[in-house]
Design a protein around this motif. Structure first.
Motif, PDB file in Angstrom:
ATOM      1  N   ARG A   1      -5.917 -33.938-106.578  1.00 36.44           N
ATOM      2  CA  ARG A   1      -4.605 -34.515-106.823  1.00 36.44           C
ATOM      3  C   ARG A   1      -3.481 -33.502-106.598  1.00 36.44           C
ATOM      4  N   LEU A   2      -3.764 -32.217-106.865  1.00 38.61           N
ATOM      5  CA  LEU A   2      -2.770 -31.186-106.589  1.00 38.61           C
ATOM      6  C   LEU A   2      -2.508 -31.036-105.091  1.00 38.61           C
ATOM      7  N   PHE A   3      -3.570 -31.128-104.300  1.00 34.28           N
ATOM      8  CA  PHE A   3      -3.440 -30.926-102.860  1.00 34.28           C
ATOM      9  C   PHE A   3      -3.120 -32.205-102.077  1.00 34.28           C
ATOM     10  N   ALA A   4      -3.253 -33.355-102.705  1.00 36.87           N
ATOM     11  CA  ALA A   4      -3.086 -34.626-101.990  1.00 36.87           C
ATOM     12  C   ALA A   4      -1.763 -34.751-101.226  1.00 36.87           C
ATOM     13  N   PRO A   5      -0.624 -34.307-101.766  1.00 32.50           N
ATOM     14  CA  PRO A   5       0.618 -34.442-101.002  1.00 32.50           C
ATOM     15  C   PRO A   5       0.643 -33.617 -99.716  1.00 32.50           C
ATOM     16  N   VAL A   6      -0.156 -32.550 -99.671  1.00 32.04           N
ATOM     17  CA  VAL A   6      -0.118 -31.624 -98.534  1.00 32.04           C
ATOM     18  C   VAL A   6      -1.304 -31.822 -97.592  1.00 32.04           C
ATOM     19  N   LEU A   7      -2.471 -32.124 -98.138  1.00 35.81           N
ATOM     20  CA  LEU A   7      -3.688 -32.313 -97.340  1.00 35.81           C
ATOM     21  C   LEU A   7      -4.225 -33.722 -97.608  1.00 35.81           C
ATOM     22  N   PRO A   8      -3.532 -34.740 -97.135  1.00 37.31           N
ATOM     23  CA  PRO A   8      -3.856 -36.114 -97.540  1.00 37.31           C
ATOM     24  C   PRO A   8      -5.204 -36.624 -97.048  1.00 37.31           C
ATOM     25  N   PHE A   9      -5.651 -36.168 -95.897  1.00 30.24           N
ATOM     26  CA  PHE A   9      -6.888 -36.726 -95.331  1.00 30.24           C
ATOM     27  C   PHE A   9      -8.132 -36.111 -95.956  1.00 30.24           C
ATOM     28  N   ALA A  10      -8.166 -34.795 -96.097  1.00 36.39           N
ATOM     29  CA  ALA A  10      -9.328 -34.145 -96.717  1.00 36.39           C
ATOM     30  C   ALA A  10      -9.486 -34.592 -98.169  1.00 36.39           C
ATOM     31  N   THR A  11      -8.387 -34.649 -98.891  1.00 35.21           N
ATOM     32  CA  THR A  11      -8.468 -35.040-100.306  1.00 35.21           C
ATOM     33  C   THR A  11      -8.884 -36.501-100.463  1.00 35.21           C
ATOM     34  N   GLU A  12      -8.407 -37.363 -99.578  1.00 38.22           N
ATOM     35  CA  GLU A  12      -8.794 -38.775 -99.648  1.00 38.22           C
ATOM     36  C   GLU A  12     -10.282 -38.951 -99.353  1.00 38.22           C
ATOM     37  N   GLU A  13     -10.785 -38.155 -98.424  1.00 42.06           N
ATOM     38  CA  GLU A  13     -12.205 -38.229 -98.081  1.00 42.06           C
ATOM     39  C   GLU A  13     -13.066 -37.858 -99.292  1.00 42.06           C
TER      40      GLU A  13
END
Length: 265
Positions: free
Chosen positions: A138-150
């Protein structure tokens, strides 16, 4: 994700030069999130991922979550001040500490290959790992949306981008009164053990027959709290002596004896 990382690394009000090197750093971070998450979330050998703060009982697990709670507070304040770069820097710095120090320290306990450890110790590591990954995503989601969503899709329904921003309170509840500095102190001790093997050009799986560590005086008590994890991560088979020194500014191995070198993989 790599391009978005480069863009997010530029501060508001400053010129952002096109920089491939920064994109490569972002790509490396995204790949590390995928790999570290897969590693951490599969420690239960197929068991359901459990995010229960009450299961975190070991001091080093609590210390890691205490540090992560501080990161959440800092990142939240940074976003509220429109300083997205500060939020990213804070999360990224602690994520690498998590991977290089904490994850290496507890992976043997979390995996418990021969099922010889007390169940509470194993569950504590697995719960702490799961809570940490859940927070980092959740911390990285705004910046790395695809990896975090995966990664989110591996163990949760819905989207990480529709999830609540992480809160520090549950992490602090799990951490109790643990000292976040415990992670750095023990990570430094583990790095010293690994340095000996690197300089001897032997596999990190090679065990110590005995070893004497010298630490800054303030680190000795902290390291003694996690001696079992340090033994396992450093592959110390025999005596492990930990000494404090007022003149030492970092951990170092002052005496050691390595067993026969393990074959490199």
């Amino acid at each position: 994700d790599a391009v978005r990382y480069w863009a997010a690394s530029a501060r508001l009000g400053t010129d952002a030069a096109f920089e491939v090197g920064q994109m490569k750093i972002g790509r490396r971070l995204a790949i590390k999130i995928l790999n570290a998450s897969r590693f951490a979330l599969t420690m239960g050998k197929g068991a359901e991922v459990v995010l229960d703060p009450d299961l975190v009982t070991e001091e080093v697990d609590r210390a890691m979550l205490a540090g992560l709670a501080d990161v959440v507070d800092t990142a939240t304040a940074a976003f509220e001040a429109f300083d997205h770069t500060r939020a990213l820097e804070t999360a990224e710095s602690y994520f690498w500490t998590f991977c290089d120090d904490y994850l290496e320290l507890v992976k043997d306990r979390a995996y418990d290959r021969d099922e010889s450890l007390p169940a509470a110790q194993v569950v504590s590591a697995r719960a702490a790992l799961a809570m940490a990954i859940d927070t980092f995503l959740r911390l990285f989601a705004p910046v790395l949306p695809f990896a975090t969503e995966e990664v989110w899709s591996w163990y949760r329904t819905g989207s990480v981008h529709a999830a609540r921003w992480p809160a520090a309170a549950p992490l602090r509840a799990a951490a109790a009164d643990a000292d976040p500095a415990l992670i750095g102190a023990t990570g430094s001790a583990l790095a010293a053990l690994r340095k000996v093997k690197s300089e001897a050009k032997v596999s990190q799986r090679t065990s110590f027959a005995r070893v004497r560590l010298e630490l800054p005086a303030g680190h000795v008590e902290k390291v003694h709290l996690v001696l079992g994890d340090l033994r396992s991560a450093g592959r110390v088979r025999g005596d492990l002596e930990v000494l404090g020194s007022t003149s030492a500014d970092q951990a170092s191995v002052v005496e050691h004896e390595l067993d026969e070198a393990a074959p490199r993989r």
